[in-house]
Design an enzyme around this catalytic site. Sequence first.
Site, mmCIF file in Angstrom:
data_model
loop_
_atom_site.group_PDB
_atom_site.id
_atom_site.type_symbol
_atom_site.label_atom_id
_atom_site.label_comp_id
_atom_site.label_asym_id
_atom_site.label_seq_id
_atom_site.Cartn_x
_atom_site.Cartn_y
_atom_site.Cartn_z
ATOM 1 N N THR A 160 0.825 -1.202 0.000
ATOM 2 C CA THR A 160 0.000 0.000 0.000
ATOM 3 C C THR A 160 0.859 1.250 0.000
ATOM 4 O O THR A 160 1.627 1.489 0.936
ATOM 5 C CB THR A 160 -0.946 0.001 1.207
ATOM 6 O OG1 THR A 160 -1.782 -1.153 1.131
ATOM 7 C CG2 THR A 160 -1.808 1.246 1.223
ATOM 8 N N HIS A 279 -7.736 5.274 -2.395
ATOM 9 C CA HIS A 279 -8.111 4.726 -1.085
ATOM 10 C C HIS A 279 -9.594 4.952 -0.796
ATOM 11 O O HIS A 279 -10.004 5.139 0.348
ATOM 12 C CB HIS A 279 -7.247 5.345 0.018
ATOM 13 C CG HIS A 279 -6.903 4.381 1.113
ATOM 14 N ND1 HIS A 279 -5.769 3.590 1.085
ATOM 15 C CD2 HIS A 279 -7.517 4.075 2.275
ATOM 16 C CE1 HIS A 279 -5.707 2.860 2.182
ATOM 17 N NE2 HIS A 279 -6.764 3.129 2.918
#
Length: 379
Positions: A160, A279
């Site tokens: 991430t 996100h």
Amino acid sequence: MADLMDRFPAIEDLERRAKRRLPHFSWEYLASGTGDESAMHRNRSALLDVELLPQLMKGVIEPDTRTTLFGVEHAAPIGVAPLGMSGLIWPGADQALARTARANGFAHVLSTVATATPEDVGPLAGDMGWFQLYPPRDDALRSDLLDRVEGAGYRTLVITADVPKGSRRERQRKAHIRVPPKITPRLMWQSVTHPAWSMAVLRHGIPRFRTIEQYLDGTSLTAVAGFVGASLGGSLSFDYVAEVRARWTGNIVVKGILDPADARRSIDVGADAVWVSNHGGRQLEASPAAISCLPAIAAEIGDEVPVLFDSGVRSGADIARAISLGADFVFAGRPFYFGLGALGADGGGHAYEILHDGLLNVMHQTGCVRPAELRERTR
């Protein structure tokens, strides 16, 4: 399943029911974005602006959504995006979604900060399981965590990139959401008035960072939460990805990319796929809609490695829109959790049926036999 499709034919129906059945703090945690939430709303608006041009009179066609990614055949180019503190939404969420993903042939991504461990979830997901890595700053912790993930059967690692720092989620603050949950009269009242959620808590336990807590043996939940904030994220660089590449023998996906230059550099340091995402609008309120960034990234690297996508997906038509602009595989987060909140452990499967059925319908309407043909239908 036919009865469920009659009662809840769209993700929006699951969303409405989940809002009623979940405690207020669970709902706010799931539904909120960052700041004024403009990025979250921008994701939806931009997706809805993508139009597909039908090509008709092709006779009888039978759309085939099967998609091979990293050598594994999936029933459709659909997956469950990772969600931290997943058990706060629905206790046992990741176990339920992993089982459903394996049974239906779609991908499930487990977060480092989920409320279940890779050892518990990996065997349930089988070949459909991926693991999302929030990069540990400590090399020894990273090495041990990667050993555990590999031992649990995971072969695809999602690094991430888009959480350099925790975001400001004002709506969650107003809802008094704490990690771990603080036992207050308000929390107790919400639990009493939402019995299905409370019974699931009794079965699975209070949500905790179970993957990480073993590194702080004997400490409180508050200390574990502090350790997560201090030890994960904020350290990612392209050099870090290269270090993980040298250690990890499976597939590596870099998630959270919006800039074509970042996509290029991710490949240069060893990424096997790039995941376009903001996100879900939960990090930077000034972020562009993820779908608006997808075409440039697909043009930059789409012929070299798969391009994955999430952020704002609520329907099979949204999945088709993303594919039409260059995505090879599309993930959704909130829709699957709306399903769990609305229907319990089986709700993720129904959310998948809605998304898959919607994708098939769009393919029929546009005359596409294979998902990739949708790229010829965008306007």
